[in-house]
Scaffold this motif. Structure first.
Motif, PDB file in Angstrom:
ATOM      1  N   PHE A 130       0.206 -19.010  10.031  1.00 44.03           N
ATOM      2  CA  PHE A 130       1.047 -18.271  10.956  1.00 44.03           C
ATOM      3  C   PHE A 130       2.415 -17.839  10.442  1.00 44.03           C
ATOM      4  N   VAL A 131       2.891 -18.372   9.316  1.00 42.59           N
ATOM      5  CA  VAL A 131       4.240 -18.005   8.890  1.00 42.59           C
ATOM      6  C   VAL A 131       4.261 -17.436   7.468  1.00 42.59           C
ATOM      7  N   PHE A 132       3.954 -18.278   6.473  1.00 42.06           N
ATOM      8  CA  PHE A 132       4.129 -17.801   5.095  1.00 42.06           C
ATOM      9  C   PHE A 132       3.145 -16.702   4.730  1.00 42.06           C
ATOM     10  N   SER A 133       1.893 -16.814   5.153  1.00 47.21           N
ATOM     11  CA  SER A 133       0.931 -15.759   4.825  1.00 47.21           C
ATOM     12  C   SER A 133       1.337 -14.435   5.462  1.00 47.21           C
ATOM     13  N   VAL A 134       1.913 -14.480   6.659  1.00 50.87           N
ATOM     14  CA  VAL A 134       2.405 -13.262   7.314  1.00 50.87           C
ATOM     15  C   VAL A 134       3.586 -12.703   6.538  1.00 50.87           C
ATOM     16  N   TYR A 135       4.487 -13.576   6.111  1.00 54.59           N
ATOM     17  CA  TYR A 135       5.639 -13.179   5.287  1.00 54.59           C
ATOM     18  C   TYR A 135       5.177 -12.527   3.991  1.00 54.59           C
ATOM     19  N   LEU A 136       4.174 -13.121   3.348  1.00 54.73           N
ATOM     20  CA  LEU A 136       3.720 -12.649   2.040  1.00 54.73           C
ATOM     21  C   LEU A 136       2.980 -11.316   2.129  1.00 54.73           C
ATOM     22  N   THR A 137       2.423 -10.987   3.281  1.00 48.55           N
ATOM     23  CA  THR A 137       1.712  -9.706   3.437  1.00 48.55           C
ATOM     24  C   THR A 137       2.562  -8.671   4.164  1.00 48.55           C
ATOM     25  N   SER A 138       3.848  -8.942   4.309  1.00 47.34           N
ATOM     26  CA  SER A 138       4.751  -7.988   4.959  1.00 47.34           C
ATOM     27  C   SER A 138       5.095  -6.855   4.002  1.00 47.34           C
ATOM     28  N   SER A 139       5.749  -5.835   4.533  1.00 43.39           N
ATOM     29  CA  SER A 139       6.102  -4.654   3.729  1.00 43.39           C
ATOM     30  C   SER A 139       7.088  -4.974   2.617  1.00 43.39           C
ATOM     31  N   SER A 140       7.764  -6.117   2.710  1.00 38.96           N
ATOM     32  CA  SER A 140       8.716  -6.501   1.664  1.00 38.96           C
ATOM     33  C   SER A 140       8.037  -6.722   0.322  1.00 38.96           C
ATOM     34  N   PHE A 141       6.736  -7.017   0.345  1.00 36.45           N
ATOM     35  CA  PHE A 141       6.010  -7.313  -0.887  1.00 36.45           C
ATOM     36  C   PHE A 141       5.103  -6.163  -1.331  1.00 36.45           C
ATOM     37  N   GLY A 142       5.041  -5.098  -0.561  1.00 32.61           N
ATOM     38  CA  GLY A 142       4.226  -3.950  -0.938  1.00 32.61           C
ATOM     39  C   GLY A 142       3.441  -3.410   0.233  1.00 32.61           C
ATOM     40  N   PRO A 143       2.615  -2.374  -0.007  1.00 33.16           N
ATOM     41  CA  PRO A 143       1.781  -1.795   1.058  1.00 33.16           C
ATOM     42  C   PRO A 143       0.862  -2.851   1.669  1.00 33.16           C
ATOM     43  N   THR A 144       0.578  -2.693   2.953  1.00 28.82           N
ATOM     44  CA  THR A 144      -0.229  -3.684   3.675  1.00 28.82           C
ATOM     45  C   THR A 144      -1.581  -3.908   3.031  1.00 28.82           C
ATOM     46  N   ASN A 145      -2.270  -2.818   2.651  1.00 28.24           N
ATOM     47  CA  ASN A 145      -3.580  -2.967   2.014  1.00 28.24           C
ATOM     48  C   ASN A 145      -3.488  -3.785   0.729  1.00 28.24           C
ATOM     49  N   THR A 146      -2.455  -3.521  -0.055  1.00 31.98           N
ATOM     50  CA  THR A 146      -2.295  -4.211  -1.334  1.00 31.98           C
ATOM     51  C   THR A 146      -2.057  -5.698  -1.132  1.00 31.98           C
ATOM     52  N   THR A 147      -1.118  -6.046  -0.248  1.00 31.92           N
ATOM     53  CA  THR A 147      -0.787  -7.456  -0.056  1.00 31.92           C
ATOM     54  C   THR A 147      -1.923  -8.214   0.634  1.00 31.92           C
ATOM     55  N   SER A 148      -2.590  -7.570   1.604  1.00 30.35           N
ATOM     56  CA  SER A 148      -3.691  -8.237   2.310  1.00 30.35           C
ATOM     57  C   SER A 148      -4.865  -8.491   1.374  1.00 30.35           C
ATOM     58  N   THR A 149      -5.167  -7.506   0.537  1.00 29.99           N
ATOM     59  CA  THR A 149      -6.261  -7.663  -0.425  1.00 29.99           C
ATOM     60  C   THR A 149      -5.917  -8.739  -1.452  1.00 29.99           C
ATOM     61  N   ALA A 150      -4.663  -8.739  -1.911  1.00 28.96           N
ATOM     62  CA  ALA A 150      -4.241  -9.748  -2.888  1.00 28.96           C
ATOM     63  C   ALA A 150      -4.342 -11.151  -2.297  1.00 28.96           C
TER      64      ALA A 150
END
Length: 422
Positions: free
Chosen positions: A16-36
């Motif tokens: 609920f917290v860090f995974s949401v933070y890590l897939t936010s726009s701050s780390f790149g496009p949503t598709n890229t971060t979610s796939t990673a």
């Protein structure tokens, strides 16, 4: 207390917290971060599948189960606190994924040793009650730490110690708190649990460990083939159940636009719904039978998942309604799965079969994250959109349907008796 103490990694960090933070726009496009994230989770699952049989058997053979649990718990606390280093910038994405993956592996291996220690605090007459109390403490700990972090660091503009959301400091400091929570609240466990004196057996390597697993499966197949069928089915649908929680919060933020604070509140509500529903369905288990409870839960999860996919443009209301409904069926399926297996285990083989239950589940633990990533990619290819994260729901649904399909022909003990009489 280990359930209570270690819960921040599962609830706060991976869900609920860090995974949401890590897939936010701050780390790149949503598709890229979610796939990673999905790929990293899949790789972690593969590592667990390879390591669990070896490390689990060697803990048994060395007689150092509690010592290994203690070391693994402290390493998990350190890894959790180290997530503070992950700043909101694309250049820190890989570091975040590596630390998250390493923590997931350590957490899974520690859980193997923890489960193996339950005989020290429970007897055959109360093991169910003790186990249930542990799960309940885990749910309670998860809710408490989520709300604590939300109201102390994340929700206020200026939180405790002057913490703000600048450079993701509110999330990063929360990771340090998680590490301290794990370290401090698991200590009572190690005052109670002690390694029991036993004759040490020789250590075995990877090849021998898997040979022993295969020998157990062959022996079980000869005695009770439908138990083997169930092990396969449950490995599939349990991975799908894990995917519901693992990627639910990511979808809430990336597809439905929920803020980090809203996701935390949703997480607290989801834990409450899951806990209550599991208790209520537990009452139905003895009436309807565990297989029917599992079938009802899996069908409901697939239908609700497809509904979320179809209605993904409906905003947060859709996710609050259908997402919470999904959490109501995850716990019952998990609990009924354990109940079903307990009913089909041949007398005198419970330890062996539950060991296989744990191992087979880990062998396929990469399927849900891999399917989630695959369907995000397929969605991008088919639609040409930049954000097709919601297509990942279909990947989770496919894994659940695979488990459902394999489960349907599995015969309960009553059905097996009936077929023999016929």
């Amino acid at each position: 207390m280990w359930d209570w103490g270690s819960q921040p990694f599962n609830t706060v960090i991976t869900t609920f917290v860090f995974s949401v933070y890590l897939t936010s726009s701050s780390f790149g496009p949503t598709n890229t971060t979610s796939t990673a994230l999905a790929i990293a989770t899949a790789l972690s699952g593969l590592f667990v599948a390879l390591l669990a049989p070896v490390l689990g058997q060697n803990s048994d053979r060395s007689g150092r189960t509690v010592r290994n649990l203690r070391v693994q718990t402290w390493v998990l606390a350190a890894v959790s606190a180290a997530l503070f280093l992950v700043q909101p910038d694309p250049s820190f994405l890989v570091l975040g994924l590596v630390l998250l993956g390493a923590g997931s592996i350590i957490s899974e291996i520690a859980s193997v040793n923890y489960n193996a220690s339950i005989e020290q605090v429970a007897s055959p007459s109360n093991v169910g009650r003790v186990s249930g109390f542990g799960w309940g403490m885990g749910y309670l700990g998860g809710i408490l730490v989520l709300l604590l972090l939300y109201f102390v660091f994340i929700q206020p503009e200026v939180g405790l110690f002057g913490v703000t959301d600048t450079d993701g400091l509110d999330i990063r400091v929360s990771m340090v708190v998680c590490g301290l929570w794990i370290l401090l609240f698991t200590l009572p466990t190690f005052f109670v649990l002690k390694d029991q004196p036993r004759e040490k057996a020789p250590r075995v390597g990877v090849a021998e460990s898997y040979r022993l697993v295969w020998a157990s499966l062959r022996s079980l197949w000869a005695r009770s083939p439908h138990t083997v069928y169930f092990l396969g089915a449950s490995a599939l649908f349990r991975d799908g159940l894990a995917g519901v929680f693992a990627f639910g919060a990511v979808l809430a933020a990336g597809t439905f636009g929920m803020s980090a604070g809203d996701v935390i509140i949703f997480g607290a509500a989801a834990n409450i719904v899951a806990g209550v529903a599991t208790m209520l369905f537990g009452l139905l288990d003895d009436v309807l039978g565990p297989k029917r409870v599992i079938l009802i839960s899996l069908v409901a999860l697939v239908v609700l998942g497809l509904a979320i996919f179809v209605l993904h443009d409906g905003g947060a209301t859709v996710f609050w309604t259908l997402g919470l409904a999904m959490t109501a069926f995850v716990g019952p399926a998990q609990a009924a799965s354990r109940s079903f297996l307990a009913r089909v285990i041949p007398e005198g083989h419970s330890g062996e079969i539950f060991g296989l239950y744990a191992t087979t589940g880990r062998v396929v633990s990469f399927l849900s994250p891999a399917a989630f990533a695959l369907f995000i990619w397929l969605g991008a290819v088919i639609t040409g959109d930049d954000n097709t994260q919601y297509w990942g729901i279909l990947g989770i649904a496919v894994v659940l349907m695979a488990g459902l399909a394999v489960l349907i022909p599995v015969k309960t003990p009553q059905e097996q008796v009936g077929s023999h009489q016929a």
